[in-house]
Design a protein around this motif. Structure first.
Motif, mmCIF file in Angstrom:
data_model
loop_
_atom_site.group_PDB
_atom_site.id
_atom_site.type_symbol
_atom_site.label_atom_id
_atom_site.label_comp_id
_atom_site.label_asym_id
_atom_site.label_seq_id
_atom_site.Cartn_x
_atom_site.Cartn_y
_atom_site.Cartn_z
ATOM 1 N N GLN A 7 11.118 2.220 -2.510
ATOM 2 C CA GLN A 7 10.339 0.976 -2.514
ATOM 3 C C GLN A 7 8.858 1.259 -2.741
ATOM 4 O OE1 GLN A 7 11.504 -2.134 -2.773
ATOM 5 N NE2 GLN A 7 13.491 -1.103 -2.834
ATOM 6 N N TRP A 8 8.383 2.408 -2.251
ATOM 7 C CA TRP A 8 6.985 2.784 -2.500
ATOM 8 C C TRP A 8 6.751 2.925 -4.005
ATOM 9 C CZ3 TRP A 8 4.293 6.583 -4.968
ATOM 10 C CH2 TRP A 8 2.914 6.637 -4.721
ATOM 11 N N SER B 62 6.653 -0.482 -5.864
ATOM 12 C CA SER B 62 5.317 -1.085 -5.747
ATOM 13 C C SER B 62 4.296 -0.333 -6.595
ATOM 14 C CB SER B 62 4.864 -1.083 -4.284
ATOM 15 O OG SER B 62 5.717 -1.868 -3.504
ATOM 16 N N GLU B 63 4.378 0.970 -6.604
ATOM 17 C CA GLU B 63 3.453 1.792 -7.383
ATOM 18 C C GLU B 63 3.578 1.474 -8.875
ATOM 19 O OE1 GLU B 63 0.579 4.817 -8.246
ATOM 20 O OE2 GLU B 63 1.014 3.577 -6.503
ATOM 21 N N VAL C 138 4.471 -1.345 -10.222
ATOM 22 C CA VAL C 138 3.838 -2.645 -10.491
ATOM 23 C C VAL C 138 2.353 -2.408 -10.775
ATOM 24 C CG1 VAL C 138 3.163 -4.866 -9.475
ATOM 25 C CG2 VAL C 138 5.508 -4.003 -9.181
ATOM 26 N N GLU C 139 1.722 -1.586 -9.935
ATOM 27 C CA GLU C 139 0.303 -1.262 -10.116
ATOM 28 C C GLU C 139 0.062 -0.491 -11.415
ATOM 29 O OE1 GLU C 139 -2.859 1.809 -8.123
ATOM 30 O OE2 GLU C 139 -1.521 0.741 -6.744
#
Length: 161
Positions: free
Chosen positions: A121-122, A125-126, A128-129
């Motif tokens: 999950q990290w 999210s990473e 997406v950035e």
């Protein structure tokens, strides 16, 4: 203990992250040769970040009792037509990595590997950035077009990262 399928996927991802680092370092070198030092700086930091991602997977696999299997890293290309084509490639590359991460999440869910799912999950999210950053630079480059002044301003801005 981690399952063999997830272990294999993580080993592939370690290689992919190392390749990403290598690719961005090659892009940085090209930008330096073309005297786009701000773009080069941004890409060099991005190369370091990708290496950190590889090590995050590496450490996780070790913590789960998996075996690390390092494979050869393909040589990245070394020439680009211009900064715009280079950053379009960065964006496309990040989209590819996102697809790989999503496939790993799907496998973790399928295998009921909750620890891997949480760790991944990290990276979701990473990514997406990562995609947002690359896409923003591409959009700015498209707006700049052939404006040399605009390129110099963006180069200067990215050099402050």
């Amino acid at each position: 203990m981690i399952g063999k399928k997830m272990e294999d996927l993580i080993n592939v991802q370690i290689n992919a992250e190392l390749y990403s680092s290598y690719l961005y370092l090659s892009m940085s070198a090209w930008c330096t040769q073309e005297t786009w030092n701000g773009f080069a700086h941004w890409l060099r930091l991005q190369a370091q970040e990708e290496l950190e991602h590889a090590m995050k997977f590496y450490d996780y696999l070790n913590e789960r009792g998996g075996s690390i299997t390092l494979s050869a890293i393909d040589a990245p290309k070394a020439e680009w037509k211009d900064v715009g084509s280079l950053f379009r490639e960065v964006y496309a590359h990040e989209q590819k990595v996102t697809g790989m991460i999503h496939a790993m999440v799907e496998e973790a869910i399928k295998q009921k590997d909750y620890a891997a799912e949480i760790m991944l999950q990290w990276f979701v999210s990473e990514q997406v950035e990562e995609e947002a950053n690359a896409s923003e630079i591409v959009a700015k480059l498209e707006k700049i077009g052939d404006s040399t002044g605009g390129l110099f301003q963006l180069d200067h801005y990215l050099g402050k990262r």
